[in-house]
Scaffold this motif. Structure first.
Motif, PDB file in Angstrom:
ATOM      1  N   ARG A 167       1.398   8.794   0.736  1.00  0.00           N
ATOM      2  CA  ARG A 167       0.737   8.986   2.147  1.00  0.00           C
ATOM      3  C   ARG A 167      -0.495   9.696   2.044  1.00  0.00           C
ATOM      4  O   ARG A 167      -0.983  10.138   3.139  1.00  0.00           O
ATOM      5  CB  ARG A 167       1.828   9.789   2.868  1.00  0.00           C
ATOM      6  CG  ARG A 167       1.673   9.258   4.350  1.00  0.00           C
ATOM      7  CD  ARG A 167       2.454  10.436   5.229  1.00  0.00           C
ATOM      8  NE  ARG A 167       2.904   9.885   6.566  1.00  0.00           N
ATOM      9  CZ  ARG A 167       3.063  10.613   7.647  1.00  0.00           C
ATOM     10  NH1 ARG A 167       3.472  11.914   7.505  1.00  0.00           N
ATOM     11  NH2 ARG A 167       3.045  10.078   8.841  1.00  0.00           N
ATOM     12  N   GLY A 168      -1.107  10.135   0.959  1.00  0.00           N
ATOM     13  CA  GLY A 168      -2.392  10.596   1.047  1.00  0.00           C
ATOM     14  C   GLY A 168      -3.517   9.956   1.142  1.00  0.00           C
ATOM     15  O   GLY A 168      -3.288   8.728   1.387  1.00  0.00           O
ATOM     16  N   THR A 169      -4.560  10.695   1.901  1.00  0.00           N
ATOM     17  CA  THR A 169      -5.666   9.760   2.658  1.00  0.00           C
ATOM     18  C   THR A 169      -6.837   9.641   1.521  1.00  0.00           C
ATOM     19  O   THR A 169      -7.297  10.507   0.872  1.00  0.00           O
ATOM     20  CB  THR A 169      -6.079  10.385   3.744  1.00  0.00           C
ATOM     21  OG1 THR A 169      -6.353  11.762   3.719  1.00  0.00           O
ATOM     22  CG2 THR A 169      -4.933  10.627   4.806  1.00  0.00           C
ATOM     23  N   SER A 170      -7.331   8.479   1.524  1.00  0.00           N
ATOM     24  CA  SER A 170      -8.378   8.076   0.665  1.00  0.00           C
ATOM     25  C   SER A 170      -8.802   6.714   1.144  1.00  0.00           C
ATOM     26  O   SER A 170      -8.299   6.090   1.951  1.00  0.00           O
ATOM     27  CB  SER A 170      -8.146   8.181  -0.819  1.00  0.00           C
ATOM     28  OG  SER A 170      -7.500   6.860  -0.946  1.00  0.00           O
ATOM     29  N   LEU A 171     -10.049   6.310   0.726  1.00  0.00           N
ATOM     30  CA  LEU A 171     -10.636   5.330   1.144  1.00  0.00           C
ATOM     31  C   LEU A 171      -9.891   3.928   0.474  1.00  0.00           C
ATOM     32  O   LEU A 171      -9.815   3.159   1.134  1.00  0.00           O
ATOM     33  CB  LEU A 171     -11.999   4.992   0.438  1.00  0.00           C
ATOM     34  CG  LEU A 171     -13.256   4.223   1.075  1.00  0.00           C
ATOM     35  CD1 LEU A 171     -13.149   4.664   2.821  1.00  0.00           C
ATOM     36  CD2 LEU A 171     -14.660   4.290   0.521  1.00  0.00           C
ATOM     37  N   THR A 173      -6.772   3.697   0.922  1.00  0.00           N
ATOM     38  CA  THR A 173      -5.770   3.619   1.707  1.00  0.00           C
ATOM     39  C   THR A 173      -6.123   3.203   3.260  1.00  0.00           C
ATOM     40  O   THR A 173      -5.341   3.259   4.045  1.00  0.00           O
ATOM     41  CB  THR A 173      -4.456   4.398   1.766  1.00  0.00           C
ATOM     42  OG1 THR A 173      -5.128   5.599   2.022  1.00  0.00           O
ATOM     43  CG2 THR A 173      -3.967   4.541   0.568  1.00  0.00           C
ATOM     44  N   HIS A 174      -7.574   3.250   3.395  1.00  0.00           N
ATOM     45  CA  HIS A 174      -8.109   3.096   4.625  1.00  0.00           C
ATOM     46  C   HIS A 174      -7.593   1.733   4.985  1.00  0.00           C
ATOM     47  O   HIS A 174      -8.157   0.827   4.436  1.00  0.00           O
ATOM     48  CB  HIS A 174      -9.508   3.359   4.805  1.00  0.00           C
ATOM     49  CG  HIS A 174     -10.312   3.578   6.001  1.00  0.00           C
ATOM     50  ND1 HIS A 174     -10.142   2.564   6.876  1.00  0.00           N
ATOM     51  CD2 HIS A 174     -10.864   4.592   6.446  1.00  0.00           C
ATOM     52  CE1 HIS A 174     -10.738   2.912   7.982  1.00  0.00           C
ATOM     53  NE2 HIS A 174     -11.109   4.341   7.763  1.00  0.00           N
ATOM     54  N   PHE A 175      -7.313   1.736   6.391  1.00  0.00           N
ATOM     55  CA  PHE A 175      -6.790   0.251   6.956  1.00  0.00           C
ATOM     56  C   PHE A 175      -7.928  -0.743   6.961  1.00  0.00           C
ATOM     57  O   PHE A 175      -7.781  -1.866   6.401  1.00  0.00           O
ATOM     58  CB  PHE A 175      -6.415   0.406   8.358  1.00  0.00           C
ATOM     59  CG  PHE A 175      -5.867  -0.942   9.012  1.00  0.00           C
ATOM     60  CD1 PHE A 175      -4.621  -1.251   8.788  1.00  0.00           C
ATOM     61  CD2 PHE A 175      -6.830  -1.738   9.474  1.00  0.00           C
ATOM     62  CE1 PHE A 175      -4.344  -2.409   9.289  1.00  0.00           C
ATOM     63  CE2 PHE A 175      -6.496  -3.002  10.036  1.00  0.00           C
ATOM     64  CZ  PHE A 175      -5.110  -3.295   9.937  1.00  0.00           C
ATOM     65  N   ALA A 176      -9.150  -0.345   7.413  1.00  0.00           N
ATOM     66  CA  ALA A 176     -10.258  -1.356   7.385  1.00  0.00           C
ATOM     67  C   ALA A 176     -10.670  -1.734   6.133  1.00  0.00           C
ATOM     68  O   ALA A 176     -11.333  -2.675   5.647  1.00  0.00           O
ATOM     69  CB  ALA A 176     -11.366  -0.577   8.214  1.00  0.00           C
ATOM     70  N   GLU A 177     -10.520  -1.027   4.923  1.00  0.00           N
ATOM     71  CA  GLU A 177     -10.899  -1.404   3.729  1.00  0.00           C
ATOM     72  C   GLU A 177      -9.561  -2.189   2.969  1.00  0.00           C
ATOM     73  O   GLU A 177     -10.015  -2.961   2.013  1.00  0.00           O
ATOM     74  CB  GLU A 177     -10.855  -0.198   2.716  1.00  0.00           C
ATOM     75  CG  GLU A 177     -11.941   0.990   3.528  1.00  0.00           C
ATOM     76  CD  GLU A 177     -13.584   0.529   2.982  1.00  0.00           C
ATOM     77  OE1 GLU A 177     -13.807  -0.001   1.908  1.00  0.00           O
ATOM     78  OE2 GLU A 177     -14.255   0.730   4.039  1.00  0.00           O
ATOM     79  N   ILE A 178      -8.368  -2.226   3.350  1.00  0.00           N
ATOM     80  CA  ILE A 178      -7.395  -2.801   2.818  1.00  0.00           C
ATOM     81  C   ILE A 178      -6.984  -4.218   3.268  1.00  0.00           C
ATOM     82  O   ILE A 178      -6.653  -5.025   2.833  1.00  0.00           O
ATOM     83  CB  ILE A 178      -6.185  -1.861   2.743  1.00  0.00           C
ATOM     84  CG1 ILE A 178      -6.315  -0.710   1.933  1.00  0.00           C
ATOM     85  CG2 ILE A 178      -4.992  -2.618   2.371  1.00  0.00           C
ATOM     86  CD1 ILE A 178      -6.568  -1.005   0.418  1.00  0.00           C
ATOM     87  N   VAL A 219       0.823  -1.263  -0.064  1.00  0.00           N
ATOM     88  CA  VAL A 219      -0.032  -0.081  -0.033  1.00  0.00           C
ATOM     89  C   VAL A 219       0.816   1.302   0.253  1.00  0.00           C
ATOM     90  O   VAL A 219       0.432   2.462  -0.497  1.00  0.00           O
ATOM     91  CB  VAL A 219      -0.817   0.056   1.118  1.00  0.00           C
ATOM     92  CG1 VAL A 219      -1.703   1.389   1.136  1.00  0.00           C
ATOM     93  CG2 VAL A 219      -1.871  -1.303   1.195  1.00  0.00           C
TER      94      VAL A 219
END
Lengths: 354, 354, 354, 354
Positions: free
Chosen positions: B194-198, B200-205, B189
């Motif tokens: 390092r940008g945030t988005s769905l 790279t969301h931990f719970a999604e990956i 990942v």
């Protein structure tokens, strides 16, 4: 055992209840309206409570594990799921069938119709040809009609399930060249079973991605057997298996040369038509590829496409939960078909997300 | 800054120090005997300590982040690494070169020699043709000699690095058909930045495996550009990118039709000869496929093979750490080559295992 | 072996090179300017290349594993690290010392000064009292001066290192009640070693958080021994160990009743003063708590505080990489102190982030 | 919507259907025999299919998302679950109650009876005191009888659920000192919701363990409110929250000083008696501590003990799935109690293992 009475229900025994396939059968069958587990069986742990090894089953399965004597099983059950390693089922199943039990076998022992091929890939002695003949290969969406009313089902492997559901419609339609097929498959670690080895050691798997058994996996002949049957010619595939640092899920990424000009929408339409009325195959809209988490804990197989005019190839992506549609879920689907019940009875699990 | 004095050392500025490529440059350069970081730069966070956003650098990098003014950079540094997003470097680099700075660019902006192709895949305006011409594509093991003495290097992409190192020797030797190439690539990942988005969301990956940008990834033209050059003909590839629930690592699994009969040992020998003397490519013995963890934190690229007489195809597996050999490590390797130093200077990191 | 010659360097042998502590010693020592590995040793795998079991060491360590004969070790090395399981070192170390080797032992066998206490918690026979007497407990920041010039160091445990560095300054200062101490500790899975068991099976650990050995961990007497010494009275602690689904890292979250009114800043100042000049302890600013990833791969121990006037308690959080500061890194730090070198020689690893 | 008709079933609307609490309500309610989802609602995505953002719901929820107008909701539903962020429910719920809807609120807005305390910890304006008064705090095993027949339930927080179920029996019995309580809590990342931030970025969380909001978490007053009520005196707790690199699960590890001499078996017996007849609390045998994975996907709360004569303290370990028993599952349990149905109706999910 569970909240169900045993009134009119079909009585189920599960051999191999201390493996991941076995405990998943237990989980899924808890909600089945027409079946009830009456015996959980383990040759290695007979006499002890299953919750000792699986504390998550505390208060859910309270009876002790039984042994594998066919007569004792027959006294308690109508149908047996054998979630045993390959090489074990081949010895166990004949005795169960002789007792008049219906058998759904989750090992690979009865999938390969040709004994010599089985022995080459599995390195075990093949079962008697009569049993290989009798066993119906229970890939429900393709051979569901053959399952109905039968007594002995050989449940497909996890990789073959994801792969065949992704390839067969295109081959049947003649859209792809069967001898151009390359399958790049990935699996979560639960596919390796609960046995301990360096291969399943957390510190070795976590933050790691690795290939194994490249072109040597025992699921290859199972895939080729069905593809050859569908294509009407001998099909040989390139098949890579890879381990993903996750517990559940298989993705099969498949490549093939197109026999004509087809775009994504053509594929979506072809597959939706092919799987019409089948509750567990979901064909994604164009440009949307399925992810393994989107089927986790459920019996779904989700499929997406990328047909590429630049290369004249199609990429087909298929995902399942390896322990559900790739094992215990499909086995229950086979139970339903075998008994003449609705295909999705007791299998209405929504994927666990996130 | 760090434990090094600035005596005779080459002074380094890092633009994009608050991205993963930037902080990895900082980590790796701490141990470089001939280079010293004199400026860490971030347009968004200038004036604040870098350890605010990256507490792991506490006591290691104690000065504040600088801004991106070329003259100020030129006053502090001899060489600039631009670890910026695509579309940003194209605007920034010309000014840096004008100030007489040497530039190693980690964005993709200067990799594609044809501006129109760049714009098609990157959706940004291409840099001036003169810069595209000047930029040396720094895939060190293939074009290292062109890098020596140059002022402006375009550092390769992560996927192209793993893929090209895996394919070029076989294509050069004429052993595989360049237009049969299928690349099934997987990345951790951190490759998404390092940008945030769905996405790279931990719970999604976590506990998920998913494909993205199938046949649409901007690294495709970079791969095809080099393969076409090596093959002496236009090469088009099928290319799938997939996200693995891990932080670091790329595996590129590559398939091609063999032009003759070659076995695993032939490939091992061919590749060992091709990469003789190159410290960062390790060709595995036959039957051993590399895993991403075996290169984690290091600048190695490990390669293994499975030539299959059943199908007439070869499977080539190549792994790198996407942030090291796929970004910051190779950029430092380019610095070494550019300056005429030993290729592996300051890059002797043993993989972090487990 | 490695890129170093053996010119004037101290020659190092590593017993237990096929465990995680051993391979980490190899990784870290590759960069040491005054030490060179001359023998990697494994009783179980002697005669085979270490890269067979650890492919990440391909081309890095090319010689075969040696056996454990003390005379053969003495012929090749000056200093031996024994990264062996508890119960093994107690038998091996006396022979090594007799050969005149310096020994740094990473097992727990020589940490507990009282043999009976050792036997109660470790369930092994204690070493001879003379060796227990001789072994210096090498918690470098607390007992570094005792290490200098000695021949036999007992390297601290991972949990005690994180815990004692977090508690000792406050106890020394009399700010907390030593008999109110509660330690809630968490570790990555590598702390369990490379042995295979259900406890380290990926599918059992991933997406799971579990406690083990609550109030029964063998590191308890090691912690109490030092705390009692520092407090000048018998100290008894509540100690919970828990497994985090990650490979590396320990967090020790510690609770104690305050003996007076102290706020976060007081603690920060006290600890910064206590650890002044020690390169590997980083005391965080108020309101910033360290995370395990911020020290991964490095020898740092980072500490943060939350003093709570509502409850009259302080929460102290301390993190280390269990294989580095908790094992191999601190062992090398002990080597440095033992030899009279700079404490951080060859240990300047920046944390690997992300 | 789903396979259920709306015959005699209670009609359910879910506000916040695009958050993790909302989709979990959808998953769990699919199997409820007496309830049917008639409206899924999202203020931000009204008018689009829910499967766009949650492809795992493809073919399961096929209608579009609705908006939050109370009258429209009242036209479609009998009961509303408000799975909205804190600060949103306080504004939305009064309108829903006015329309005569029954409301089960999953935000924290109505849990704290004292408005000033709410505002101190939540940094939002408190709802009108009348609503705070009316809302029944639905911790089912403790206050289930108050829920029956009510119209407005405030569903407890995830940390308070695990913590209070673990502490209340011992406090009620007078076995532990309420003002010695220290709570070391750990949560999976889904507890942070689906919003994107660096805090939930995979590369920042994976292979990391970190503390946050130490002694400052907004669940503290909720815990103290109940403990004070049970203890009959003002209770103040030390409370640490920590993030585990996993998606689901909470473990609350609790410490307290014993008021007398009690061993593990005493605790097991006390708790089994206290929770007799409650289907979702499972008290483990002595020496067995629960792990979060053993309740994953289910509504169970599992509890274990370690009473320590050495220190005079007890360690109590309690685990739940934060999205099920800590949110959606308990909300449905409240629905059951509210409607006078069996407590576990539609909640018979066996934990998903592995």
């Amino acid at each position: 055992m569970g909240e169900h009475g045993t009134g009119e229900k079909v009585r189920i025994a599960i051999v191999g209840s201390t493996g991941y396939g076995g405990v998943e059968l237990i989980r899924l069958l808890q909600g089945h309206p027409k079946a009830v587990i009456t015996s959980v069986i383990s040759s290695s742990s007979a006499g002890t409570p299953i919750s000792e090894g699986f504390p998550h089953l505390t208060d859910i399965i309270v009876q002790n594990l039984d042994g594998t004597d066919p007569k004792e099983i027959a006294a308690k059950a109508d149908v047996v799921f054998t979630a045993t390693p390959s090489g074990v089922s081949s010895k166990l199943v004949p005795g169960l069938l002789e007792e008049g039990l219906k058998v759904i076998d989750l090992s690979g022992d009865f999938r390969i119709k040709d004994g010599a091929t089985y022995e080459k890939w599995y390195k075990h002695t093949a079962p008697d040809a009569a049993y290989l003949e009798e066993a119906v290969f229970g890939l429900c969406e393709l051979f569901g009609e053959e399952v109905a009313g039968k007594d002995f089902i050989s449940n497909p492997g996890c990789y073959p399930t994801a792969t065949l559901l992704g390839l067969v419609p295109a081959i049947s339609a003649g859209w792809i060249n069967p001898n151009s097929i390359i399958i790049d498959a990935k699996s979560g670690v639960s596919g390796s079973g609960r046995g301990t080895s360096l291969t399943t050691h957390f510190a070795e798997i976590n933050e790691n991605f690795k290939a194994y058994k490249v072109n040597k996996h025992q699921h290859i002949p199972e895939i080729e057997q069905v593809l050859s049957q569908v294509a009407g010619e001998q099909v040989t595939v390139t098949f890579t298996t890879q381990l993903v640092p996750m517990t559940r899920g298989i993705m099969s990424t498949m490549y093939a040369n197109l026999n004509g000009v087809y775009n994504d929408e053509d594929f979506v339409e072809l597959y939706r038509q092919y799987y019409q009325g089948r509750p567990f195959v979901r064909v994604r809209d164009t440009g949307i590829w399925p992810a393994t988490k989107e089927v986790l804990g459920s019996n779904y197989c989700d499929i997406g496409f990328a047909a590429d005019p630049r290369t004249g190839r199609v990429t087909i992506i298929s995902v399942i939960d390896n322990i559900v549609k790739g094992a215990a879920g499909q086995a229950i689907q086979n139970l339903n078909l075998m008994m003449g019940w609705e295909e999705n009875l007791g299998l209405g699990y929504t994927p666990v997300y996130p």
